[in-house]
Design a protein around this motif. Structure first.
Motif, PDB file in Angstrom:
ATOM      1  N   GLY A  38       0.834  -1.207   0.000  1.00  0.00           N
ATOM      2  CA  GLY A  38       0.000   0.000   0.000  1.00  0.00           C
ATOM      3  C   GLY A  38       0.863   1.249   0.000  1.00  0.00           C
ATOM      4  O   GLY A  38       0.592   2.207  -0.734  1.00  0.00           O
ATOM      5  N   ALA A  39       1.938   1.240   0.804  1.00  0.00           N
ATOM      6  CA  ALA A  39       2.830   2.407   0.873  1.00  0.00           C
ATOM      7  C   ALA A  39       3.523   2.631  -0.472  1.00  0.00           C
ATOM      8  O   ALA A  39       3.639   3.770  -0.943  1.00  0.00           O
ATOM      9  CB  ALA A  39       3.864   2.194   1.982  1.00  0.00           C
ATOM     10  N   ARG A  40       3.965   1.540  -1.112  1.00  0.00           N
ATOM     11  CA  ARG A  40       4.592   1.673  -2.441  1.00  0.00           C
ATOM     12  C   ARG A  40       3.574   2.194  -3.449  1.00  0.00           C
ATOM     13  O   ARG A  40       3.861   3.065  -4.271  1.00  0.00           O
ATOM     14  CB  ARG A  40       5.121   0.316  -2.909  1.00  0.00           C
ATOM     15  N   ALA A  41       2.345   1.635  -3.380  1.00  0.00           N
ATOM     16  CA  ALA A  41       1.301   1.995  -4.352  1.00  0.00           C
ATOM     17  C   ALA A  41       0.943   3.474  -4.269  1.00  0.00           C
ATOM     18  O   ALA A  41       0.659   4.107  -5.293  1.00  0.00           O
ATOM     19  CB  ALA A  41       0.046   1.142  -4.114  1.00  0.00           C
ATOM     20  N   THR A  45       0.805   5.518  -7.626  1.00  0.00           N
ATOM     21  CA  THR A  45      -0.487   6.042  -8.121  1.00  0.00           C
ATOM     22  C   THR A  45      -0.541   7.565  -7.964  1.00  0.00           C
ATOM     23  O   THR A  45      -1.122   8.256  -8.807  1.00  0.00           O
ATOM     24  CB  THR A  45      -1.688   5.394  -7.391  1.00  0.00           C
ATOM     25  N   GLY A  46       0.087   8.100  -6.892  1.00  0.00           N
ATOM     26  CA  GLY A  46       0.107   9.562  -6.697  1.00  0.00           C
ATOM     27  C   GLY A  46       0.844  10.249  -7.832  1.00  0.00           C
ATOM     28  O   GLY A  46       0.359  11.238  -8.401  1.00  0.00           O
ATOM     29  N   LEU A  47       2.025   9.705  -8.205  1.00  0.00           N
ATOM     30  CA  LEU A  47       2.802  10.325  -9.292  1.00  0.00           C
ATOM     31  C   LEU A  47       2.052  10.198 -10.626  1.00  0.00           C
ATOM     32  O   LEU A  47       2.063  11.130 -11.437  1.00  0.00           O
ATOM     33  CB  LEU A  47       4.198   9.692  -9.376  1.00  0.00           C
ATOM     34  N   ILE A  48       1.382   9.053 -10.851  1.00  0.00           N
ATOM     35  CA  ILE A  48       0.592   8.903 -12.084  1.00  0.00           C
ATOM     36  C   ILE A  48      -0.548   9.934 -12.104  1.00  0.00           C
ATOM     37  O   ILE A  48      -0.832  10.557 -13.126  1.00  0.00           O
ATOM     38  CB  ILE A  48       0.043   7.457 -12.210  1.00  0.00           C
ATOM     39  N   ILE A  73       6.918   9.242   1.275  1.00  0.00           N
ATOM     40  CA  ILE A  73       8.235   8.579   1.345  1.00  0.00           C
ATOM     41  C   ILE A  73       8.497   8.146   2.790  1.00  0.00           C
ATOM     42  O   ILE A  73       9.027   7.057   3.043  1.00  0.00           O
ATOM     43  CB  ILE A  73       9.341   9.521   0.809  1.00  0.00           C
ATOM     44  N   GLY A  74       8.075   8.986   3.747  1.00  0.00           N
ATOM     45  CA  GLY A  74       8.211   8.622   5.168  1.00  0.00           C
ATOM     46  C   GLY A  74       7.392   7.376   5.495  1.00  0.00           C
ATOM     47  O   GLY A  74       7.862   6.480   6.220  1.00  0.00           O
ATOM     48  N   VAL A  75       6.176   7.302   4.958  1.00  0.00           N
ATOM     49  CA  VAL A  75       5.315   6.120   5.184  1.00  0.00           C
ATOM     50  C   VAL A  75       6.012   4.875   4.638  1.00  0.00           C
ATOM     51  O   VAL A  75       6.110   3.830   5.326  1.00  0.00           O
ATOM     52  CB  VAL A  75       3.939   6.290   4.491  1.00  0.00           C
ATOM     53  N   ALA A  76       6.514   4.975   3.383  1.00  0.00           N
ATOM     54  CA  ALA A  76       7.155   3.817   2.748  1.00  0.00           C
ATOM     55  C   ALA A  76       8.418   3.411   3.507  1.00  0.00           C
ATOM     56  O   ALA A  76       8.683   2.211   3.700  1.00  0.00           O
ATOM     57  CB  ALA A  76       7.478   4.136   1.285  1.00  0.00           C
TER      58      ALA A  76
END
Ligand code: HEM
Length: 117
Positions: A38-41, A45-48, A73-76
């Motif tokens: 979820g953190a990666r997604a 998805t945000g950048l897309i 980035i902190g979450v990931a």
């Protein structure tokens, strides 16, 4: 274009649900695959979404996007480090809680930061 943007907003919201659902409501303190993916997604998805909105000439608040990217980035980072430590048998629930709290913070920013710039 609007339909595609809406599809990625749905994926973005599912990523949010995976992080907060896992970290805050289901596996408290344990880094699950849902949390890590979820953190990666959220970043992908945000950048897309940024690209699609720019391509469709939709107005975006770039300061807000920059702040959200840093927090994401902190979450990931919290999720990845928590998962790596868990694999070594050194569980760290605080990192999982931090990932969940930062994702909630990003949700508040996404919805409540309504000014144009
Ligand atoms: C944990 C990370 C994140 C969370 C929890 C999150 C949450 C949200 C939510 C709830 C929305 C829907 C807002 C609405 O429709 O009112 C949204 C929209 C959006 N997010 Fe994120 N987001 C995250 C990361 C990112 C990142 C890293 C980016 C880009 C670098 C990003 C870019 C966007 C864009 C472009 C939209 C649609 C336009 C807008 O409402 O500003 N998000 N996000």
């Amino acid at each position: 274009m609007d339909f595609l943007i809406n599809v990625f907003v749905v994926l973005h919201l599912l990523g949010l649900a995976a992080i907060v659902g896992s970290a805050v409501f289901v596996a408290r303190g344990v880094p699950t695959p849902a949390l890590v993916w979820g953190a990666r997604a959220q970043i992908i998805t945000g950048l897309i979404l940024v690209g699609l909105n720019e391509a469709g000439d939709e107005p975006l608040n770039h300061t807000k996007i920059g702040v959200k990217l840093l927090i994401a980035i902190g979450v990931a980072a919290c999720a990845e480090i928590a998962a790596a430590r868990e694999r070594k048998g050194q569980g760290n629930p605080q990192l999982v809680h931090a990932a969940g709290a930062l994702a909630v913070l990003n949700t508040l920013i996404a919805v409540l930061w309504t000014s144009a710039s």
